[in-house]
Design a protein around this motif. Sequence first.
Motif, short mmCIF file in Angstrom:
data_model
loop_
_atom_site.label_atom_id
_atom_site.label_comp_id
_atom_site.label_asym_id
_atom_site.label_seq_id
_atom_site.Cartn_x
_atom_site.Cartn_y
_atom_site.Cartn_z
N VAL A 277 0.82 -1.24 0.16
CA VAL A 277 -0.07 -0.20 -0.11
C VAL A 277 0.88 1.24 -0.11
O VAL A 277 0.35 2.29 -0.57
CB VAL A 277 -1.07 -0.10 1.32
N VAL A 278 1.93 1.12 0.61
CA VAL A 278 2.94 2.25 0.81
C VAL A 278 4.02 2.38 -0.24
O VAL A 278 4.32 3.25 -0.83
CB VAL A 278 3.51 2.49 2.19
N ILE A 279 4.38 0.90 -0.27
CA ILE A 279 5.64 0.80 -1.27
C ILE A 279 5.35 0.57 -2.65
O ILE A 279 5.12 -0.66 -3.04
CB ILE A 279 6.60 -0.16 -0.82
N ASP A 280 4.72 1.37 -3.26
CA ASP A 280 4.04 1.22 -4.64
C ASP A 280 5.14 1.54 -5.70
O ASP A 280 5.71 2.41 -5.98
CB ASP A 280 3.06 2.52 -4.95
N GLY A 281 5.13 0.17 -6.61
CA GLY A 281 6.17 0.20 -7.64
C GLY A 281 5.86 1.13 -8.50
O GLY A 281 6.70 1.44 -9.42
N ASP A 282 4.68 1.56 -9.01
CA ASP A 282 4.41 2.62 -9.85
C ASP A 282 4.41 4.18 -9.38
O ASP A 282 4.39 4.96 -10.30
CB ASP A 282 2.95 2.47 -10.42
N PRO B 78 18.57 7.84 -3.02
CA PRO B 78 18.43 6.43 -3.79
C PRO B 78 17.02 5.89 -3.16
O PRO B 78 16.67 5.83 -2.03
CB PRO B 78 19.45 5.73 -3.30
N PRO B 79 16.55 5.01 -4.40
CA PRO B 79 15.24 4.36 -4.26
C PRO B 79 15.24 3.55 -2.94
O PRO B 79 14.16 3.51 -2.00
CB PRO B 79 14.82 3.60 -5.52
N ALA B 80 16.17 2.55 -2.64
CA ALA B 80 16.43 1.86 -1.68
C ALA B 80 16.33 2.60 -0.10
O ALA B 80 15.54 2.01 0.69
CB ALA B 80 17.76 1.20 -1.73
N LEU B 81 16.90 3.95 -0.03
CA LEU B 81 16.65 4.56 1.15
C LEU B 81 15.07 5.01 1.23
O LEU B 81 14.62 4.68 2.53
CB LEU B 81 17.50 5.88 0.84
N ALA C 278 -0.08 -12.73 5.12
CA ALA C 278 1.15 -12.14 4.90
C ALA C 278 1.98 -12.65 3.74
O ALA C 278 2.74 -11.91 3.32
CB ALA C 278 1.92 -12.63 6.27
N ALA C 279 1.98 -13.79 3.47
CA ALA C 279 2.61 -14.39 2.16
C ALA C 279 2.22 -13.69 0.93
O ALA C 279 2.92 -13.18 0.27
CB ALA C 279 2.65 -15.73 2.10
N PHE C 280 0.84 -13.67 0.90
CA PHE C 280 0.29 -12.99 -0.27
C PHE C 280 0.70 -11.55 -0.51
O PHE C 280 1.08 -11.18 -1.46
CB PHE C 280 -1.16 -12.91 -0.15
N GLY C 281 0.83 -10.70 0.51
CA GLY C 281 1.10 -9.61 0.76
C GLY C 281 2.74 -9.29 0.37
O GLY C 281 3.29 -8.45 -0.24
N LEU C 282 3.41 -10.10 1.04
CA LEU C 282 4.96 -10.11 0.81
C LEU C 282 5.12 -10.09 -0.76
O LEU C 282 6.04 -9.54 -1.06
CB LEU C 282 5.44 -11.31 1.62
N PHE C 283 4.57 -11.19 -1.32
CA PHE C 283 4.78 -11.49 -2.95
C PHE C 283 4.68 -9.98 -3.63
O PHE C 283 5.54 -9.83 -4.30
CB PHE C 283 4.04 -12.49 -3.40
N HIS C 284 3.41 -9.29 -3.42
CA HIS C 284 3.43 -8.09 -4.19
C HIS C 284 4.44 -6.81 -3.52
O HIS C 284 4.66 -6.18 -4.36
CB HIS C 284 1.77 -7.69 -3.87
N THR C 285 4.47 -6.90 -2.37
CA THR C 285 5.48 -5.97 -1.90
C THR C 285 6.82 -6.19 -2.61
O THR C 285 7.57 -5.19 -2.77
CB THR C 285 5.62 -6.04 -0.26
N VAL C 286 7.38 -7.49 -2.21
CA VAL C 286 8.68 -7.90 -2.97
C VAL C 286 8.56 -7.28 -4.41
O VAL C 286 9.59 -6.78 -5.19
CB VAL C 286 9.06 -9.27 -3.11
N ALA D 64 6.89 -5.00 -5.79
CA ALA D 64 7.05 -3.32 -5.95
C ALA D 64 8.44 -3.02 -5.78
O ALA D 64 8.68 -2.33 -6.45
CB ALA D 64 6.08 -2.89 -5.06
N ILE D 65 9.04 -3.72 -4.86
CA ILE D 65 10.49 -3.24 -4.52
C ILE D 65 11.55 -3.49 -5.50
O ILE D 65 12.23 -2.80 -6.08
CB ILE D 65 10.92 -3.81 -3.15
N LYS D 66 11.05 -4.67 -6.38
CA LYS D 66 11.83 -5.19 -7.58
C LYS D 66 11.79 -3.99 -8.68
O LYS D 66 12.81 -3.53 -9.33
CB LYS D 66 11.50 -6.54 -7.78
N THR D 67 10.37 -3.56 -8.70
CA THR D 67 10.02 -2.45 -9.89
C THR D 67 10.82 -1.41 -9.22
O THR D 67 11.44 -0.50 -10.13
CB THR D 67 8.73 -2.23 -9.91
N ILE D 68 10.90 -0.63 -8.18
CA ILE D 68 11.37 0.50 -7.80
C ILE D 68 12.81 0.37 -8.06
O ILE D 68 13.57 1.18 -8.65
CB ILE D 68 11.13 0.78 -6.41
N ALA D 69 13.56 -0.73 -7.57
CA ALA D 69 14.94 -0.90 -7.63
C ALA D 69 15.42 -0.79 -9.03
O ALA D 69 16.56 -0.47 -9.52
CB ALA D 69 15.63 -2.14 -6.81
#
Length: 202
Positions: A122-127, A136-139, A187-195, A197-202
């Motif tokens: 919800v907060v870490i949106d890849g778009d 830097p995006p990681a920060l 938690a697993a479902f949300g983690l999949f989408h969060t990861v 999004a992080i990959k898209t941002i990075a």
Amino acid sequence: MVVRAKAVRPVVFALLLRLGRFLLTGLLSGIVAGFIVGGIGSRVVMRILAALNTGQAGVLTENGNISGQITLDGTLFLLFNGIFFGAIGGLLYVAIRRWLPWQGICKRLAFGAFLFLAFGRVVIDGDNKDFALFGPPALGVILFALLFPVYGLAVASIVDRFHPYIPSPPARRIAANTAYVLLTGVAAFGLFHTVSAIKTIA
């Protein structure tokens, strides 16, 4: 039958009153923690990222605001979101805290970790282009991710202060295992989408 019904009414009323107080505690605790951590905390994170990227001053952000300017509309938006999602988080904590592992601070941090795993997307949106603009995006990802355990620690501390008693999971193994499976699945479902999004941002 009439006498029996009259005897049951006080018990039902007491249970409803206890449940209402319990939910109200979660709601108000969530509002306070959400206002501070979600609202003010997210504003602080944004200011840190903006200060590290002064060359982006004047650029339009994802929400249409001008970078480098603290507007009333933008601040109210953050505070409202913090209060709204904070209230939901408070109610969620009172609903699932009996299923969370450990005790004290570890239990509260576990709740924050669960929130990040389940709802970090919800907060870490890849778009959201702001992560790239104010790098830097990681920060940016790390700072916003830290808001989850901080919020979990805050809201759980308030709730536990007013309702220290935490009932144990039900003795029936089926009921307990079902709850654990559901929480793990969310938690697993949300983690999949969060990861993702992080990959898209990075």
